[in-house]
Design a protein around this motif. Structure first.
Motif, mmCIF file in Angstrom:
data_model
loop_
_atom_site.group_PDB
_atom_site.id
_atom_site.type_symbol
_atom_site.label_atom_id
_atom_site.label_comp_id
_atom_site.label_asym_id
_atom_site.label_seq_id
_atom_site.Cartn_x
_atom_site.Cartn_y
_atom_site.Cartn_z
ATOM 1 N N LYS A 306 0.810 -1.218 0.000
ATOM 2 C CA LYS A 306 0.000 0.000 0.000
ATOM 3 C C LYS A 306 0.842 1.267 0.000
ATOM 4 N N SER A 307 2.085 1.154 0.447
ATOM 5 C CA SER A 307 2.952 2.330 0.489
ATOM 6 C C SER A 307 4.388 1.919 0.221
ATOM 7 N N LEU A 308 5.102 2.738 -0.521
ATOM 8 C CA LEU A 308 6.526 2.522 -0.782
ATOM 9 C C LEU A 308 7.388 3.289 0.213
ATOM 10 N N ASP A 309 6.745 3.955 1.166
ATOM 11 C CA ASP A 309 7.457 4.762 2.178
ATOM 12 C C ASP A 309 8.337 5.807 1.489
ATOM 13 N N ASP A 310 9.642 5.774 1.721
ATOM 14 C CA ASP A 310 10.508 6.793 1.123
ATOM 15 C C ASP A 310 11.055 6.362 -0.236
ATOM 16 N N LYS A 311 10.592 5.212 -0.741
ATOM 17 C CA LYS A 311 11.136 4.686 -2.002
ATOM 18 C C LYS A 311 10.416 5.277 -3.214
ATOM 19 N N VAL A 312 11.165 5.326 -4.297
ATOM 20 C CA VAL A 312 10.653 5.769 -5.598
ATOM 21 C C VAL A 312 10.918 4.669 -6.604
ATOM 22 N N PHE A 313 9.917 4.273 -7.365
ATOM 23 C CA PHE A 313 10.081 3.318 -8.455
ATOM 24 C C PHE A 313 10.134 4.080 -9.772
ATOM 25 N N CYS A 319 15.151 -0.131 -18.426
ATOM 26 C CA CYS A 319 15.572 -0.479 -17.073
ATOM 27 C C CYS A 319 14.575 0.070 -16.066
ATOM 28 N N SER A 320 14.079 -0.794 -15.182
ATOM 29 C CA SER A 320 13.244 -0.358 -14.065
ATOM 30 C C SER A 320 14.037 -0.536 -12.780
ATOM 31 N N PHE A 321 13.935 0.422 -11.867
ATOM 32 C CA PHE A 321 14.760 0.371 -10.663
ATOM 33 C C PHE A 321 14.091 1.188 -9.564
ATOM 34 N N SER A 322 14.674 1.130 -8.383
ATOM 35 C CA SER A 322 14.155 1.878 -7.242
ATOM 36 C C SER A 322 15.268 2.701 -6.616
ATOM 37 N N VAL A 323 14.885 3.810 -5.996
ATOM 38 C CA VAL A 323 15.826 4.643 -5.249
ATOM 39 C C VAL A 323 15.121 5.118 -3.988
ATOM 40 N N SER A 324 15.909 5.562 -3.016
ATOM 41 C CA SER A 324 15.376 6.140 -1.797
ATOM 42 C C SER A 324 15.419 7.652 -1.917
#
Length: 386
Positions: A306-313, A319-324
């Protein structure tokens, strides 16, 4: 005291520094300082370097594509005055190399080259932190090849002593999974079920995973077996994306306003897959909602996040990736950056082509109308911001 110019440092000292650089990106940055630094340190060899020209891809496409590798980085502005109380600034960029070994910066979503990049300023004021790799196959004219969704580098056997025993796994025609081994003359189609349509492929914890349109996640074994790894999601969105975040694998289910496009031949038949000249997308629908899922390892089932908190997709084409967002001063988290199919098909891609989905209120906006979310990217129109 006579000051010593950077370019006048002894070659022996430069070679010692070069041996202590942590990554290929650091070496490229080092070599870009001046001519003497370029000649003193050679680029490190890599078992992930492959010939730029790849054999013809499966299907009627009749040319051999070119292979491109870029790096997703956090670009940090290094303060000249360490005692300064002002906060440092970071941006998300895609970094490539020119034919002369110089760094080139691109927007990680639109793939547009950043013309007013900091490379025009002083490279010594910036450092790069590698976040992910991006791979793509393009036509000899350096255009993206329609129907090649994603590509990743893949080792056939983790126990092999042959450094050249690796290749490329790619999704073709939005349905087929194929493999090319370094030095081979042709591609191999993987998977025996003609009804399976693959949406995405990624690497997580040194394993290659694929997801099909029904939400079934499989992994590719070292002997090229496609093995279902998790139970099917049975989710109902029209497009699936795989994202690695903090060592965990996530599935992003994209709900579309209509049916996905089909490959249509010049004669109108669905079974003839053609290159750019004969390809006609019947529809490239826009996203209207997203659902995010993560595997609960203890219970062996998918749970909706329901939430990614401080993460960004970031859901890129290659390329798909995540960062804080904590790594980017002032950037908002709990959101997904993406582009729709029509945006990729259009021309003049820019920040206005990027969309943001916010999980908190499930809203979708173009990046251009929510500037507080654009801080993560290098400002296209302002060089003085640093």
């Amino acid at each position: 005291m006579t000051s010593i110019q950077w370019a006048d440092l002894p070659k022996e000292l430069l070679e010692m520094i070069g041996k202590r650089l942590d990554s290929r990106m650091d070496t490229l940055r080092f070599r870009a300082v001046c001519t003497s630094w370029t000649s003193s340190v050679s680029l490190p060899s890599s078992d992930q370097e492959i010939p730029p020209l790849i054999p013809n891809i499966p299907g009627p496409i009749s040319y051999a594509p070119l292979f491109f590798q870029t790096t997703i980085c956090r670009m940090d502005h290094v303060r000249k005055d360490p005692s300064s109380s002002s906060s440092s600034k970071s941006w998300l960029v895609k970094v490539g190399e020119s034919n002369y070994g110089k760094l080139k910066l691109f927007n990680p979503l639109t793939n547009q080259e950043i013309k007013n990049s900091p490379m025009a300023l002083n490279l010594l004021e910036f450092k790069f932190v590698e976040l992910s790799k991006a791979f793509s196959l393009k036509s000899p004219r350096v255009y993206s090849v329609d129907g090649i969704n994603k590509a990743v580098l893949f080792r056939v056997s983790a126990n092999s002593s042959d450094e050249n025993e690796f290749g490329i796994l790619a999704i073709f025609h939005e349905v087929e999974l194929a493999y090319w081994k370094n030095g081979a003359e042709s591609w191999i189609i993987l998977g025996g079920d003609e009804n399976v349509q693959y949406d995405d492929i990624t690497v997580c914890n040194e394993r290659v995973y694929v997801v099909d349109r029904c939400g079934t996640v499989s992994w590719i074994s070292p002997v090229l077996n496609v093995t279902q790894y998790y139970p099917s999601l049975y989710c109902f969105g029209g497009q699936k994306d795989l994202v690695e975040c903090c060592g965990d694998l996530y599935v992003v289910d994209r709900y579309l306003e209509g049916e996905r496009r089909r490959w249509v031949g010049i004669d109108g038949s669905d079974d003839q897959i053609l290159p750019n000249e004969g390809f006609t997308p019947t529809h490239a629908p826009k996203a209207i909602d997203f659902r995010v899922y993560k595997m609960d390892e203890d219970w062996g089932k998918w749970i909706e996040v329901k939430s990614l908190d401080d993460k960004v997709f970031v859901l890129g084409m290659d390329c798909s990736f995540s960062v804080s967002c904590k790594e980017f001063n002032g950037v908002k988290g709990n959101c997904i950056y993406y582009m729709d199919g029509d945006d990729y098909a259009g021309s003049g891609l820019g920040g206005g082509s990027i969309h943001v989905f916010q999980l908190q209120d499930r809203s979708i906006h173009k990046l251009a109308v929510i500037p507080e979310f654009s801080e993560i990217f290098w400002p296209q129109s302002k060089v003085s911001s640093v």
